[in-house]
Design a protein around this motif. Structure first.
Motif, PDB file in Angstrom:
ATOM      1  N   TYR A  16       0.829  -1.209   0.000  1.00  0.00           N
ATOM      2  CA  TYR A  16       0.000   0.000   0.000  1.00  0.00           C
ATOM      3  C   TYR A  16       0.865   1.260   0.000  1.00  0.00           C
ATOM      4  O   TYR A  16       0.500   2.269  -0.611  1.00  0.00           O
ATOM      5  CB  TYR A  16      -0.931   0.009   1.208  1.00  0.00           C
ATOM      6  CG  TYR A  16      -1.925  -1.124   1.204  1.00  0.00           C
ATOM      7  CD1 TYR A  16      -3.149  -1.001   0.569  1.00  0.00           C
ATOM      8  CD2 TYR A  16      -1.626  -2.332   1.825  1.00  0.00           C
ATOM      9  CE1 TYR A  16      -4.059  -2.049   0.556  1.00  0.00           C
ATOM     10  CE2 TYR A  16      -2.524  -3.391   1.822  1.00  0.00           C
ATOM     11  CZ  TYR A  16      -3.735  -3.245   1.175  1.00  0.00           C
ATOM     12  OH  TYR A  16      -4.627  -4.287   1.150  1.00  0.00           O
ATOM     13  N   LEU A  17       2.000   1.182   0.670  1.00  0.00           N
ATOM     14  CA  LEU A  17       2.914   2.332   0.689  1.00  0.00           C
ATOM     15  C   LEU A  17       3.485   2.588  -0.701  1.00  0.00           C
ATOM     16  O   LEU A  17       3.651   3.738  -1.117  1.00  0.00           O
ATOM     17  CB  LEU A  17       4.036   2.096   1.705  1.00  0.00           C
ATOM     18  CG  LEU A  17       3.590   2.026   3.175  1.00  0.00           C
ATOM     19  CD1 LEU A  17       4.769   1.671   4.074  1.00  0.00           C
ATOM     20  CD2 LEU A  17       2.965   3.348   3.613  1.00  0.00           C
ATOM     21  N   VAL A  18       3.779   1.504  -1.437  1.00  0.00           N
ATOM     22  CA  VAL A  18       4.263   1.640  -2.813  1.00  0.00           C
ATOM     23  C   VAL A  18       3.172   2.296  -3.669  1.00  0.00           C
ATOM     24  O   VAL A  18       3.449   3.184  -4.489  1.00  0.00           O
ATOM     25  CB  VAL A  18       4.651   0.262  -3.397  1.00  0.00           C
ATOM     26  CG1 VAL A  18       4.955   0.380  -4.892  1.00  0.00           C
ATOM     27  CG2 VAL A  18       5.858  -0.302  -2.656  1.00  0.00           C
ATOM     28  N   LYS A  63       1.713  11.256  -8.784  1.00  0.00           N
ATOM     29  CA  LYS A  63       0.706  11.473  -9.830  1.00  0.00           C
ATOM     30  C   LYS A  63       1.096  10.790 -11.142  1.00  0.00           C
ATOM     31  O   LYS A  63       0.920  11.315 -12.236  1.00  0.00           O
ATOM     32  CB  LYS A  63       0.452  12.968 -10.049  1.00  0.00           C
ATOM     33  CG  LYS A  63      -0.151  13.657  -8.825  1.00  0.00           C
ATOM     34  CD  LYS A  63      -0.549  15.075  -9.125  1.00  0.00           C
ATOM     35  CE  LYS A  63      -1.182  15.739  -7.894  1.00  0.00           C
ATOM     36  NZ  LYS A  63      -2.469  15.110  -7.514  1.00  0.00           N
ATOM     37  N   ASP A  64       1.645   9.596 -10.973  1.00  0.00           N
ATOM     38  CA  ASP A  64       2.059   8.781 -12.113  1.00  0.00           C
ATOM     39  C   ASP A  64       1.027   7.672 -12.311  1.00  0.00           C
ATOM     40  O   ASP A  64       0.983   6.705 -11.541  1.00  0.00           O
ATOM     41  CB  ASP A  64       3.444   8.181 -11.845  1.00  0.00           C
ATOM     42  CG  ASP A  64       4.020   7.466 -13.050  1.00  0.00           C
ATOM     43  OD1 ASP A  64       3.270   6.724 -13.713  1.00  0.00           O
ATOM     44  OD2 ASP A  64       5.217   7.640 -13.324  1.00  0.00           O
ATOM     45  N   ALA A  65       0.187   7.807 -13.335  1.00  0.00           N
ATOM     46  CA  ALA A  65      -0.906   6.864 -13.568  1.00  0.00           C
ATOM     47  C   ALA A  65      -0.391   5.449 -13.830  1.00  0.00           C
ATOM     48  O   ALA A  65      -0.924   4.475 -13.299  1.00  0.00           O
ATOM     49  CB  ALA A  65      -1.772   7.329 -14.726  1.00  0.00           C
ATOM     50  N   SER A  68       0.064  -0.006 -11.973  1.00  0.00           N
ATOM     51  CA  SER A  68       0.955  -1.159 -11.880  1.00  0.00           C
ATOM     52  C   SER A  68       1.080  -1.629 -10.430  1.00  0.00           C
ATOM     53  O   SER A  68       1.057  -2.833 -10.149  1.00  0.00           O
ATOM     54  CB  SER A  68       2.334  -0.794 -12.432  1.00  0.00           C
ATOM     55  OG  SER A  68       3.218  -1.885 -12.310  1.00  0.00           O
ATOM     56  N   ALA A  69       1.182  -0.674  -9.505  1.00  0.00           N
ATOM     57  CA  ALA A  69       1.257  -1.012  -8.077  1.00  0.00           C
ATOM     58  C   ALA A  69      -0.037  -1.678  -7.624  1.00  0.00           C
ATOM     59  O   ALA A  69      -0.022  -2.614  -6.817  1.00  0.00           O
ATOM     60  CB  ALA A  69       1.529   0.243  -7.257  1.00  0.00           C
ATOM     61  N   LYS A  82      -0.022  -5.329  -8.810  1.00  0.00           N
ATOM     62  CA  LYS A  82       0.823  -6.172  -7.964  1.00  0.00           C
ATOM     63  C   LYS A  82       0.157  -6.440  -6.622  1.00  0.00           C
ATOM     64  O   LYS A  82       0.238  -7.545  -6.079  1.00  0.00           O
ATOM     65  CB  LYS A  82       2.179  -5.502  -7.764  1.00  0.00           C
ATOM     66  CG  LYS A  82       3.028  -5.458  -9.026  1.00  0.00           C
ATOM     67  CD  LYS A  82       4.338  -4.721  -8.800  1.00  0.00           C
ATOM     68  CE  LYS A  82       5.159  -4.670 -10.100  1.00  0.00           C
ATOM     69  NZ  LYS A  82       6.415  -3.904  -9.928  1.00  0.00           N
ATOM     70  N   LEU A  83      -0.511  -5.413  -6.098  1.00  0.00           N
ATOM     71  CA  LEU A  83      -1.215  -5.578  -4.823  1.00  0.00           C
ATOM     72  C   LEU A  83      -2.281  -6.657  -4.920  1.00  0.00           C
ATOM     73  O   LEU A  83      -2.423  -7.502  -4.035  1.00  0.00           O
ATOM     74  CB  LEU A  83      -1.855  -4.247  -4.415  1.00  0.00           C
ATOM     75  CG  LEU A  83      -2.767  -4.259  -3.184  1.00  0.00           C
ATOM     76  CD1 LEU A  83      -1.948  -4.495  -1.920  1.00  0.00           C
ATOM     77  CD2 LEU A  83      -3.543  -2.954  -3.070  1.00  0.00           C
ATOM     78  N   ARG A  84      -3.025  -6.656  -6.014  1.00  0.00           N
ATOM     79  CA  ARG A  84      -4.101  -7.622  -6.205  1.00  0.00           C
ATOM     80  C   ARG A  84      -3.609  -8.938  -6.807  1.00  0.00           C
ATOM     81  O   ARG A  84      -4.393  -9.845  -7.057  1.00  0.00           O
ATOM     82  CB  ARG A  84      -5.182  -7.012  -7.116  1.00  0.00           C
ATOM     83  CG  ARG A  84      -6.022  -5.932  -6.442  1.00  0.00           C
ATOM     84  CD  ARG A  84      -6.991  -6.556  -5.472  1.00  0.00           C
ATOM     85  NE  ARG A  84      -7.850  -5.571  -4.847  1.00  0.00           N
ATOM     86  CZ  ARG A  84      -7.692  -5.101  -3.617  1.00  0.00           C
ATOM     87  NH1 ARG A  84      -6.682  -5.548  -2.871  1.00  0.00           N
ATOM     88  NH2 ARG A  84      -8.531  -4.227  -3.107  1.00  0.00           N
ATOM     89  N   ASN A  85      -2.316  -8.993  -7.086  1.00  0.00           N
ATOM     90  CA  ASN A  85      -1.725 -10.208  -7.661  1.00  0.00           C
ATOM     91  C   ASN A  85      -2.408 -10.589  -8.963  1.00  0.00           C
ATOM     92  O   ASN A  85      -2.753 -11.749  -9.204  1.00  0.00           O
ATOM     93  CB  ASN A  85      -1.805 -11.370  -6.666  1.00  0.00           C
ATOM     94  CG  ASN A  85      -0.914 -12.535  -7.075  1.00  0.00           C
ATOM     95  OD1 ASN A  85       0.096 -12.349  -7.763  1.00  0.00           O
ATOM     96  ND2 ASN A  85      -1.296 -13.730  -6.671  1.00  0.00           N
ATOM     97  N   LEU A  86      -2.606  -9.585  -9.807  1.00  0.00           N
ATOM     98  CA  LEU A  86      -3.228  -9.816 -11.109  1.00  0.00           C
ATOM     99  C   LEU A  86      -2.126 -10.115 -12.118  1.00  0.00           C
ATOM    100  O   LEU A  86      -1.530  -9.217 -12.698  1.00  0.00           O
ATOM    101  CB  LEU A  86      -4.033  -8.576 -11.534  1.00  0.00           C
ATOM    102  CG  LEU A  86      -5.130  -8.142 -10.550  1.00  0.00           C
ATOM    103  CD1 LEU A  86      -5.748  -6.816 -10.975  1.00  0.00           C
ATOM    104  CD2 LEU A  86      -6.204  -9.215 -10.430  1.00  0.00           C
ATOM    105  N   SER A  87      -1.873 -11.385 -12.333  1.00  0.00           N
ATOM    106  CA  SER A  87      -0.750 -11.796 -13.177  1.00  0.00           C
ATOM    107  C   SER A  87      -0.897 -11.329 -14.611  1.00  0.00           C
ATOM    108  O   SER A  87       0.082 -11.041 -15.299  1.00  0.00           O
ATOM    109  CB  SER A  87      -0.583 -13.319 -13.137  1.00  0.00           C
ATOM    110  OG  SER A  87      -1.793 -13.958 -13.540  1.00  0.00           O
ATOM    111  N   ASP A  88      -2.162 -11.248 -15.097  1.00  0.00           N
ATOM    112  CA  ASP A  88      -2.398 -10.807 -16.470  1.00  0.00           C
ATOM    113  C   ASP A  88      -2.882  -9.368 -16.502  1.00  0.00           C
ATOM    114  O   ASP A  88      -3.635  -8.969 -17.371  1.00  0.00           O
ATOM    115  CB  ASP A  88      -3.395 -11.718 -17.178  1.00  0.00           C
ATOM    116  CG  ASP A  88      -4.713 -11.840 -16.410  1.00  0.00           C
ATOM    117  OD1 ASP A  88      -4.769 -11.376 -15.254  1.00  0.00           O
ATOM    118  OD2 ASP A  88      -5.668 -12.396 -16.973  1.00  0.00           O
ATOM    119  N   PHE A  89      -2.437  -8.590 -15.526  1.00  0.00           N
ATOM    120  CA  PHE A  89      -2.908  -7.215 -15.348  1.00  0.00           C
ATOM    121  C   PHE A  89      -2.759  -6.387 -16.614  1.00  0.00           C
ATOM    122  O   PHE A  89      -3.696  -5.733 -17.054  1.00  0.00           O
ATOM    123  CB  PHE A  89      -2.143  -6.548 -14.202  1.00  0.00           C
ATOM    124  CG  PHE A  89      -2.533  -5.124 -13.964  1.00  0.00           C
ATOM    125  CD1 PHE A  89      -3.652  -4.810 -13.229  1.00  0.00           C
ATOM    126  CD2 PHE A  89      -1.787  -4.083 -14.492  1.00  0.00           C
ATOM    127  CE1 PHE A  89      -4.032  -3.498 -13.004  1.00  0.00           C
ATOM    128  CE2 PHE A  89      -2.148  -2.768 -14.274  1.00  0.00           C
ATOM    129  CZ  PHE A  89      -3.275  -2.480 -13.530  1.00  0.00           C
TER     130      PHE A  89
END
Length: 208
Positions: free
Chosen positions: A176-178, A186-188, A193-194, A197-204
């Motif tokens: 969450y800190l990342v 303010k980098d979309a 992307s963060a 990774k948090l949700r562990n969406l491999s095919d994000f």
């Protein structure tokens, strides 16, 4: 069709009246007679509209006291979804996916509205709070995004998701800190992307 149109008009005017009068959860609304006079609709039509709103759990009538605004958080809709609509596994997966989409859209909105004070407060809370949770984190993000429709939809989907006996995932606070760091920059791209990774969406990258 005519009756439906009248009902919808009453609900629309009632909603506007609640906003104008500044009524909140627990506040008493005018009587059926007062509403009929104020909204300029027949009492029978107003009575039917109020009855429908009560069945939906939006208002409640207390005998001898009057009619009051309820704290509506989607419980009745969650029951409807779980009992009649979202029974197959594909539909259940779609609930989780839709919840993800709402969170990402709120992150996009928050990118435009978040400031250093928001980021500092959230970081401190993530690090120190004993009652830290993923739900509360994204609730605060959605509050920053300032989209009340998204908030309503997210609350309903979240409640339905947990009604399926899905247990909250124990995410790492560092993730969450990342996410907050990217949000503060303010980098979309980095923010989403963060989130992936948090949700562990491999095919994000392919899906979102």
């Amino acid at each position: 069709m005519a009756n439906t149109k009248v009902y919808l008009e009453i609900v629309k005017h009632l909603r506007e009246m609640i906003t104008i009068d500044g009524l909140k959860t627990g506040d008493k609304i005018p009587s059926e007679r007062e509403l009929s006079e104020r909204l300029n609709f027949g009492r029978s039509s107003v009575r039917e509209a109020l009855r429908a709103l009560e069945l939906l759990g939006l208002i409640e009538t207390r005998r001898g006291e009057g009619t009051f605004i309820r704290d509506f958080r989607g419980h009745q809709l969650v029951q409807l979804l779980s009992t009649f609509i979202l029974q197959d596994e594909k539909a259940k997966h779609d609930v989780f996916e839709t919840k993800n989409y709402i969170e990402m859209d709120c992150l996009r909105l928050a990118l435009k509205k978040v400031d250093n004070r928001h980021i500092a407060t959230l970081k401190e809370w993530v690090i120190k709070a004993e009652n830290f949770s993923d739900d509360e984190f994204f609730h605060q993000i959605i509050e920053i995004s300032d989209n009340h429709l998204f908030l309503r939809m997210w609350l309903i989907l979240k409640e339905y998701y947990y009604s399926l006996d899905n247990q909250p995932v124990d995410y790492q606070r560092g993730d969450y800190l990342v996410l907050l760091e990217a949000l503060g920059e303010k980098d979309a791209g980095k923010t989403l992307s963060a989130y992936g990774k948090l949700r562990n969406l491999s095919d994000f990258n392919d899906k979102y």
